[in-house]
Design an enzyme around this catalytic site. Structure first.
Site: not given
Length: 433
Positions: A30, A85, A121, A208, A250, A252, A260, A263
């Protein structure tokens, strides 16, 4: 195997440590010297359960090292690209700067038979383009795309024990190389899907997009429930018994966030428009809009709970990360709600087990405390926005003794309304009667 991992952020650090724990010799690379120094010292630069232990074990074994010098990848035959990304600054499209730089940086160190494996991704079509770059380089290396499906809070488990493996390959010979990398998971019966580049790229963004759509669907039902007196939680339970629908995702509430889903669905929309098929995923714009509306709704409910008199009122915001068991505040609904309430004039005090430092860096204007009771003491309103277990398990009788106003907004619908009401609280859920 001798493996390199380019990019040691959330995805790369977990992947490098997990691969070493599985017995491979791994070097993580890195450009962030501070991050590399922390990882080399066995310190995770972000919160992720089990990562510190796996990191320490892998480093102690001698199978894991970190470097800022790309030359350290020399000798590795498998090179995972796990760089970010992010969303572009001027559009919804994905910024591929780091992916392109990683491939270009690797070229001088690649040899005949090496395999570059994309984990990031990316928009569909990226792998085909990068495969051509490798082919034209004359290195003899090939490309595969192996999307990740990590859940923050469970990333180590999802790497070591994935629920599926997807290989996007241009050369069938590369399947055997990836099989060697994932030999343990395959031996345990993990399903393996071998396909082309485009399909492998679409698998992650399609997954996604589906999850985001399911979350926004139930939140759209919550909007209807709020004007009809229906209970969206009971509704979700009822339709969730249908095997074709299922109950998971599900729930709410205030909606999704993180690095992720938001975007990725925006980048998917942008890429579809580039391909001339924007109408195919146009619904994702409404998915995104519903999600953002729920944050506004929580702020509206806070104003209502305080009878419109927000200025100078103390509001305790419970949770700042986008989900529990993480310190990630990227596109966090919780942090967004806190900022909105601060903008309305409330004295906002935020508490969170892991995310305060990251939140403070982004929004220093808020007040932060590690102590839940300190945040709640003399509060006029409490807003539960991230469902950390310690907040879900709060005793409403005890909390009632330390606040000034017994008003609580359950923005995740995780509390027991009856228990809180019995303790004298004005309880408000999202989409609940």
């Amino acid at each position: 195997m001798r493996i390199s991992v380019i990019g040691c952020g959330y995805l790369g650090a977990v992947h490098a440590a997990a691969m070493a724990e599985l017995g491979h010799d791994v070097v993580g690379v890195d450009i962030d010297a501070a991050k590399v120094s922390m990882l080399a010292a066995g310190k995770a630069p972000f919160f992720e359960p089990r990562l510190p232990e796996v990191l320490a074990s892998a480093l102690a074994s001698g199978r894991l090292t970190f470097s800022t010098d790309l030359a350290a990848v020399h000798g590795a035959s498998i090179h995972f690209v796990a760089v970010g990304t992010p969303q572009s600054k001027d559009s919804y499209a994905a910024d591929l700067t780091y992916v392109d730089a990683a491939i270009e940086g690797l070229l001088p160190f690649l040899s005949e038979g090496d395999l570059v494996v994309g984990k990031s991704t990316v928009p569909v079509g990226t792998a085909e383009r990068l495969s051509a770059v490798l082919a034209q380089s004359g290195t003899g290396a090939s490309l595969a795309w192996n999307p990740e499906f990590l859940r923050e809070g469970f990333a180590v488990k999802d790497t070591v024990e994935p629920d599926r493996l997807v290989y996007g390959v241009g050369d069938a010979a590369d399947v055997a190389k990836l099989d060697e990398v994932y030999a343990q998971a395959l031996a345990a019966g993990t399903p393996r899907i071998v396909t082309d580049y485009a399909t492998a790229e679409l698998v992650k963004v399609a997954a996604n997009a589906f999850l985001a759509t399911k979350i926004s669907f139930i939140n759209a039902m919550a909007e209807i429930a709020e004007v009809t007196g229906a209970d969206v939680t009971a509704l979700a339970d009822a339709i969730g018994h249908d095997a074709r629908i299922g109950r998971r995702f599900l729930n709410a509430g205030v909606g999704f966030g993180g690095g992720c889903l938001p975007k990725d669905i925006r980048a998917f929309t942008a890429r579809a428009e580039e391909l001339g098929r924007g109408e195919s995923v146009a619904f994702l714009k409404e998915v995104d809009a519903i999600n953002m509306r729920r944050r506004d709704r929580v702020a509206e409910l806070a104003v209502q709970a305080l009878d419109g008199a927000v200025l100078g009122k103390k509001v305790a915001v419970l949770g700042v990360t986008f989900k529990p068991h993480s310190d990630d505040v990227r596109d966090s609904p919780a942090l967004d709600v806190a900022v909105k309430l601060k903008g309305l004039g409330a004295d906002v005090v935020v508490t969170d087990p892991e995310g305060l430092d990251n939140a403070r860096t982004r929004h220093p204007q808020l007040l932060y405390t590690q102590m839940t009771e300190e945040a709640l003491r003399h509060a006029d309103l409490a807003v539960l926005v991230t469902e950390w277990p310690e907040y879900v398990e709060l005793d409403p009788v005890h909390v009632a003794e330390i606040v000034r106003g017994r008003h609580i907004i359950d923005a995740r619908n995780v509390l027991d309304p009856a228990a809180w009401k019995a303790a004298g609280w004005d309880y408000t859920g999202l989409g609940r009667a």
